[in-house]
Design a protein around this motif. Sequence first.
Motif, PDB file in Angstrom:
ATOM      1  N   ALA A   1       2.948   5.685  -6.629  1.00 49.28           N
ATOM      2  CA  ALA A   1       4.007   4.776  -6.865  1.00 49.28           C
ATOM      3  C   ALA A   1       3.941   3.885  -8.155  1.00 49.28           C
TER       4      ALA A   1
ATOM      5  N   GLY B   1       4.063   9.366  -2.520  1.00 46.57           N
ATOM      6  CA  GLY B   1       4.383   8.321  -3.583  1.00 46.57           C
ATOM      7  C   GLY B   1       5.317   8.838  -4.245  1.00 46.57           C
TER       8      GLY B   1
ATOM      9  N   PHE C   1      -0.474   7.248  -2.140  1.00 46.93           N
ATOM     10  CA  PHE C   1       0.767   6.564  -2.106  1.00 46.93           C
ATOM     11  C   PHE C   1       0.899   5.434  -2.890  1.00 46.93           C
TER      12      PHE C   1
END
Length: 325
Positions: free
Chosen positions: A61, A97, A57
């Motif tokens: 991101a 993400g 995640f």
Amino acid sequence: MSYQDFSVLISIIAIICLFLYAVQRFSVYAENTFKDDIKRILYKWTKVPVLGAFVGFITTALLQSSTAISVLLVTMTKSKLITLSGALAVLIGANLGTTLTVQLLSFRILDIAPYLVILGFVLMRTKTKLKKYGELVFYFGIIFSCLYLISVIAQPLATSPMALGIASLASNVSLGLLIGFVLTNLLQSSTLMTSIVIILAAQGVLNFDQSFILILGSNIGTTTTALLAATVSNNDGKRIALAHFLFSFFGVILFLPFIKQFSALIQSLPITLHAQVAFSHFVFNFVIALLALILFKYFYKLLFVFIPARRKENKRERKKLKKFI
């Protein structure tokens, strides 16, 4: 097609080109800046599925691309820099993400995009340690500036018969899935595809049902790049690419029978339409990630059903699976 529709279309295509360039540069600078850290984290923090998913995640991101992460996992698995089990856990988190950028759209993040561009430009011109982060901030600002420009330029589409006619095609589930799949492959970015869907929903071009169907198709479309990268990889690399596809495909199949109920639930929330679409994107990926973690052992074994292990490989993976689980 009227002249106004043509002008809007050309302008959006030009901004999309700039967006894709900004995403590419952002990913390159992020990878160059944090590459060693990312590899070290992927190696050390993927021994437990939940931790591996959290790492997936965060890294997705950071890089702003689940495709980049999936391709990186394919190459790292091939090079034995990460176990298949660890890579699978990271992949589960990576799909979640991708929702971060989309969620930011519903919180008026576009309003601060110009400030990010200015801040990044200033940092790039300094001679401090912060200079290496200037490129990241600058291109991050460009990404959201492009989305802001698309949202402004797309306003006339709300009353365009051509745009509304094309949007109506997404009312058919099969056509909507196909359109989302194809456009995501053409754009090579599920984040961009989903962002455009949310912007068009905000402008009244798409309703919730049409938007969600396009997003489901986009989730499947984002897996093709890793599948292509896996054609020159070993069996573990192929399994990771296959896992990326199965994760999205089974998720869509799971949600399809409950679309009406899910749509009614999300639309009952006291938020704007584009925020509902953004939230549905998060809920979809969160539910699928949660199920994948709960059924992790079985999902892992399923990969060996599609791509059987050799005798030596089978013994080694059994030991890894017992230790990992």
